[in-house]
Enzyme design. Structure first.
Site: not given
Ligand SMILES: CC(C)(COP(=O)(O)O)[C@@H](O)C(=O)NCCC(=O)O
Ligand SMILES: [K+]
Ligand SMILES: Nc1ncnc2c1ncn2[C@@H]1O[C@H](COP(=O)(O)OP(=O)(O)O)[C@@H](O)[C@H]1O
Length: 249
Positions: A12, A100, A102
């Site tokens: 976090i 995702g 983020d």
């Molecule tokens: C691709 C990720 C796993 C990256 O997560 P992180 O490495 O930032 O923890 C996250 O954006 C996520 O769970 N995305 C959902 C699946 C997708 O974006 O298709």
């Molecule tokens: K991240």
């Protein structure tokens, strides 16, 4: 004061901002809700007016964290939500809710800063790349394992790759072929990331020539330093996007 949180799969990232000028009061990286609570409790003069967050964790984990913040700090929490379109960027996923959050916020932040075509590279637990065209169209992206996943797969699925974090850190002071297991693995995985960057740059050039901005973010961004000379290292890119997605009135 505003509390901002970026809840990734491993850590976090948090920060506290203050006043109309938006001054950074404190920031940190923690590995659990409890550690976040402890870090915030240690801040003297903390008086939170609001909190905004993005999470890629499960709904249950995210609501447990929200409950803790509302209970222990008396603050209401605003969560970034998926959107088909926002601030000039159009989500390129067939099912926009599956992208995702983020990644989505990093894209909003990047397009806000560049106002033109961009390639966004995020080096966290996973590594992600996203392409945003001049008109804000998200062309899509790529997801692959990040440094912690690559090294842990090797450690878990082989019998003789074992080393500690201190040795790992020392091994990454050079890119030369490794002369020990730790050097060979750490430098090998770091080259995978560097090669990934080069491939993404090639793809971006095939779309946009030289007219695009590269953004690099995520906890392991340092590992690809120097690979993309004109790139903008923006460690708080997700927070830039969070402010775009969740403005506070
Ligand atoms: C691709 C990720 C796993 C990256 O997560 P992180 O490495 O930032 O923890 C996250 O954006 C996520 O769970 N995305 C959902 C699946 C997708 O974006 O298709
Ligand atoms: K991240
Ligand atoms: N202060 C820090 N605490 C923990 N990890 C850090 C820190 N600074 C950089 N890192 C690196 O960040 C990586 C995790 O990146 P991060 O973007 O936080 O991932 P995620 O968003 O998936 O939780 C770790 O592999 C670690 O090497």
């Amino acid at each position: 004061m505003i509390l901002e949180l970026d809840c990734g799969n491993s850590f976090i990232k948090w920060r506290v901002l203050s006043g109309a000028e938006v001054v950074l009061v404190a920031e940190g990286v923690v590995d659990s809700d409890l550690a976040l609570c402890e870090s915030l409790c240690k801040l003297s003069g903390l008086s939170l007016r609001s909190c905004r967050m993005v999470s890629v964790r499960t709904a249950a984990e995210t609501s447990a964290l929200i409950d803790m913040l509302e209970r222990d700090f008396g603050v209401s929490v605003i969560c970034a939500k998926p959107a088909r379109e926002m601030s000039g960027v159009r989500n390129g996923y067939e099912d926009y809710e599956r992208l995702g959050l983020d990644r989505w916020l990093a894209m909003l932040g990047a397009f806000h800063l560049a106002n033109g075509p961009c390639l966004v590279l995020d080096f966290g637990t996973a590594v992600t790349a996203d392409f945003i065209a001049i008109d804000g169209d998200h062309l899509g992206g790529f997801i692959c394992p990040g440094m912690p996943l690559m090294r842990n797969q090797l450690r878990t699925h082989t019998r003789k790759i074992r080393y500690d974090d201190v040795a790992a850190e020392r091994a990454l002071t050079s890119q030369a072929p490794g002369r020990s297991t730790v050097e060979a693995v750490e430098r090998g995985c770091s080259l995978m990331l560097r090669g990934f960057v080069l491939t993404q740059l090639e793809m971006a050039r095939s779309y946009w020539g030289e007219g695009f901005t590269v953004f690099i973010t995520g906890g392991d961004a340092d590992l690809v330093a120097g690979v993309a000379p004109g790139a903008r290292f923006v460690p708080d890119l997700v927070f830039v996007g969070l402010a775009v997605a969740c403005p506070l009135s």
